[in-house]
Scaffold this motif. Structure first.
Motif, PDB file in Angstrom:
ATOM      1  N   VAL A  28       1.852   4.994   0.724  1.00 43.27           N
ATOM      2  CA  VAL A  28       1.550   5.967   1.772  1.00 43.27           C
ATOM      3  C   VAL A  28       1.836   7.388   1.292  1.00 43.27           C
ATOM      4  O   VAL A  28       1.064   8.309   1.551  1.00 43.27           O
ATOM      5  CB  VAL A  28       2.377   5.668   3.045  1.00 43.27           C
ATOM      6  N   THR A  35       0.850  -1.200   0.000  1.00 42.76           N
ATOM      7  CA  THR A  35       0.000   0.000   0.000  1.00 42.76           C
ATOM      8  C   THR A  35       0.878   1.239   0.000  1.00 42.76           C
ATOM      9  O   THR A  35       1.792   1.367   0.818  1.00 42.76           O
ATOM     10  CB  THR A  35      -0.922   0.027   1.226  1.00 42.76           C
ATOM     11  N   LEU A  52       0.163   9.950   9.736  1.00 38.94           N
ATOM     12  CA  LEU A  52      -0.496   8.799   9.127  1.00 38.94           C
ATOM     13  C   LEU A  52      -1.968   8.693   9.498  1.00 38.94           C
ATOM     14  O   LEU A  52      -2.693   7.870   8.931  1.00 38.94           O
ATOM     15  CB  LEU A  52       0.222   7.506   9.536  1.00 38.94           C
ATOM     16  N   THR A  53      -2.422   9.520  10.434  1.00 37.92           N
ATOM     17  CA  THR A  53      -3.831   9.466  10.835  1.00 37.92           C
ATOM     18  C   THR A  53      -4.720  10.274   9.894  1.00 37.92           C
ATOM     19  O   THR A  53      -5.938  10.178   9.966  1.00 37.92           O
ATOM     20  CB  THR A  53      -3.996  10.001  12.267  1.00 37.92           C
ATOM     21  N   ASN A  54      -4.113  11.067   9.019  1.00 35.91           N
ATOM     22  CA  ASN A  54      -4.860  11.921   8.095  1.00 35.91           C
ATOM     23  C   ASN A  54      -4.437  11.592   6.662  1.00 35.91           C
ATOM     24  O   ASN A  54      -3.301  11.852   6.267  1.00 35.91           O
ATOM     25  CB  ASN A  54      -4.596  13.393   8.403  1.00 35.91           C
ATOM     26  N   LYS A  55      -5.344  11.009   5.890  1.00 36.31           N
ATOM     27  CA  LYS A  55      -5.018  10.611   4.521  1.00 36.31           C
ATOM     28  C   LYS A  55      -4.672  11.807   3.630  1.00 36.31           C
ATOM     29  O   LYS A  55      -4.000  11.638   2.610  1.00 36.31           O
ATOM     30  CB  LYS A  55      -6.173   9.826   3.920  1.00 36.31           C
ATOM     31  N   GLU A  56      -5.119  12.975   4.005  1.00 34.74           N
ATOM     32  CA  GLU A  56      -4.848  14.172   3.205  1.00 34.74           C
ATOM     33  C   GLU A  56      -3.616  14.923   3.676  1.00 34.74           C
ATOM     34  O   GLU A  56      -3.268  15.967   3.127  1.00 34.74           O
ATOM     35  CB  GLU A  56      -6.065  15.116   3.264  1.00 34.74           C
TER      36      GLU A  56
END
Length: 483
Positions: free
Chosen positions: A289, A287, A346-350
């Motif tokens: 990141v 995946t 890493l807690t925010n995809k944006e």
């Protein structure tokens, strides 16, 4: 007189044969009531002073019976046999001792300086002797004859090992789940991944795969991850040394690092190190990141809570030329070149990468700490006097210098935000420091050079490479595991 001497030798041999060495409770065969035995006893040497010798056997304390001969101490064979897990028997005046593996067979006789090890002749400085039903011998000679190693000490306090320390020059030191050390031997003719046990000093080659030399060990210490030259990921079982493929992706992967729950392996991906991705250990799926097209990423580190990545971007020079791109006009501006530290939420995809540093210092060993902090070794490339220090960057961008009492050369992260650092002190020695919220404490000092550090999962033990040798710090003590 000649007859008396012969009779004395016969009685001495008989005493050895009837002694029960393995149990340590042998009784002398001097209970014979013949008048000849009485005459031989009168001719025997004066009884030596009984004593105790405190042995450290593979780090465990053992008290053995001994007798004092001048300034030396001879130890009871039966006690050493028990401490070494060996076995002993006697026949026709010859005492035969076998080590725990059966690979060493020692034959000796009371009153004789000569003895044999696997059939090869050797000699004691002082002949073994029989007293009160026990055979006593020189400790160092017996230990080495059984395949062990005499380490240090004298008189009534001595340190020995049941095996010889492994030899060689080592690197890439790590811990496994059993509290053993995984390391690469650098001076072997072919690749060797070695498992070493600090408790027994034993060592085993678990792999000869050259690609596994710098494998990344999972936090639970059960698995090692590495890639081959095609980019294929492998998992090695660190107990057996057996490897298996993980997934089928063959893109370039560097700087492998595990998540704290052992479920993912993060890495820098791509021919130009332009991406950060992870592979799911369960199914091998990769995946992506981060793919921001910024090249030359390295040294990815994941916080223990799995919320942040910290990594380095190696900025190169900027090339420019005239509109015709002639070779004569080509120039490269290196003013902005260097290494900069970045973090990624890493807690925010944006989320976008955040640049943490701007200085021109060299940045090594980045560590993502919980609480939004990051640490790295800052080395000043332009100064010959300034010390290299650990810099900790807070979530508010504040910077704190740590371990300033040494010129730091290497750092490693432990549990709960603990850092361990090695560096050169003002007196020229190398010191290893433990650094946490309570301050810093010296763990080890040496005249050698420490090039690597590895902290066990629970933080109670530290392994280090000192001039190619493996040293373990545990319980306030140090163990030199190899030589």
């Amino acid at each position: 007189m000649l007859k008396k001497n012969k009779m004395f030798q016969v009685l001495m041999a008989s005493a050895v044969v009837t002694s029960v060495l393995a149990g340590g409770t042998a009784e002398a065969a001097s209970t014979a009531k013949s008048s000849s035995a009485g005459q031989a006893a009168k001719m025997a040497s004066p009884k030596l002073k009984a004593a105790k010798v405190e042995l450290s056997v593979n780090g465990a304390s053992v008290s053995v019976n001994a007798v004092q001969l001048n300034q030396a101490y001879l130890v009871a064979v039966s006690d050493v046999v028990k401490a070494f897990g060996a076995s002993a028997s006697a026949a026709k005046g010859i005492v035969t001792i076998k080590n725990a593996t059966g690979s060493r067979v020692v034959q000796l006789q009371a009153g004789a300086k000569s003895y044999k090890v696997n059939g090869e002749a050797a000699a004691f400085t002082n002949a073994p002797l029989l007293q009160d039903g026990k055979t006593y011998v020189e400790l160092q000679s017996l230990v080495e004859a059984l395949g062990g190693e005499w380490i240090a000490g004298s008189g009534q306090t001595q340190q020995v090992l049941t095996v010889q320390k492994p030899e060689g020059s080592y690197s890439s030191v790590r811990w496994n789940a059993q509290g053993q050390i995984i390391a690469s031997r650098d001076d072997a003719e072919s690749a060797q991944i070695v498992k070493l046990d600090p408790a027994s000093y034993g060592s085993t080659v678990i792999s000869t795969d050259e690609y596994a030399a710098e494998l990344a060990v999972s936090p639970n210490g059960q698995w090692g991850a590495y890639t081959d030259n095609a980019g294929q990921l492998y998992l090695m079982n660190l107990a057996s040394g057996l490897s298996q493929k993980l997934g089928s992706d063959t893109s370039v992967k560097t700087d492998l690092t595990w998540s704290a729950d052992n479920s993912r392996i993060y890495f820098i991906q791509g021919d130009k190190q332009e991406k950060i991705s992870y592979v799911n250990v369960g199914d091998g799926k990769v995946t992506e990141v981060l793919a921001d097209k910024v090249e030359n990423k390295s040294d990815v580190s994941l916080s223990a809570d799995g919320k942040r990545l910290v990594y380095i971007v190696n900025v190169t020079g900027v090339a420019s030329s005239d509109k015709d791109s002639t070779e004569e006009s080509l120039s490269i501006d290196y003013s902005g070149a260097g290494q900069q530290l970045y973090s990624l939420d890493l807690t925010n995809k944006e989320a976008k990468p955040v640049q943490l540093t701007t200085g021109k210092d060299n940045k090594l060993y980045p560590v993502a700490l919980d609480g939004g902090k990051a640490a790295y070794l800052s080395a000043d490339p332009d100064s010959v006097t300034a010390k290299d220090v650990i810099k900790v960057i807070g979530p508010d961008s504040s910077v704190q210098d740590l371990a300033s009492i040494i010129d730091v050369t290497v750092i490693a992260a432990g549990p709960s935000g603990t850092l361990v650092a090695a560096g050169v002190a003002a007196d020229g020695s190398t010191k290893v420091l433990k650094i946490d919220s309570g301050g810093q404490a010296e763990l080890y000092s040496t005249s050698g050079t420490v090039s690597e550090l590895a902290v066990s999962a629970d933080g109670s033990r530290i392994a280090l490479i000192e001039d190619g040798r493996i040293v373990v710090i545990t319980g306030g003590k140090t163990i030199q595991l190899t030589k």
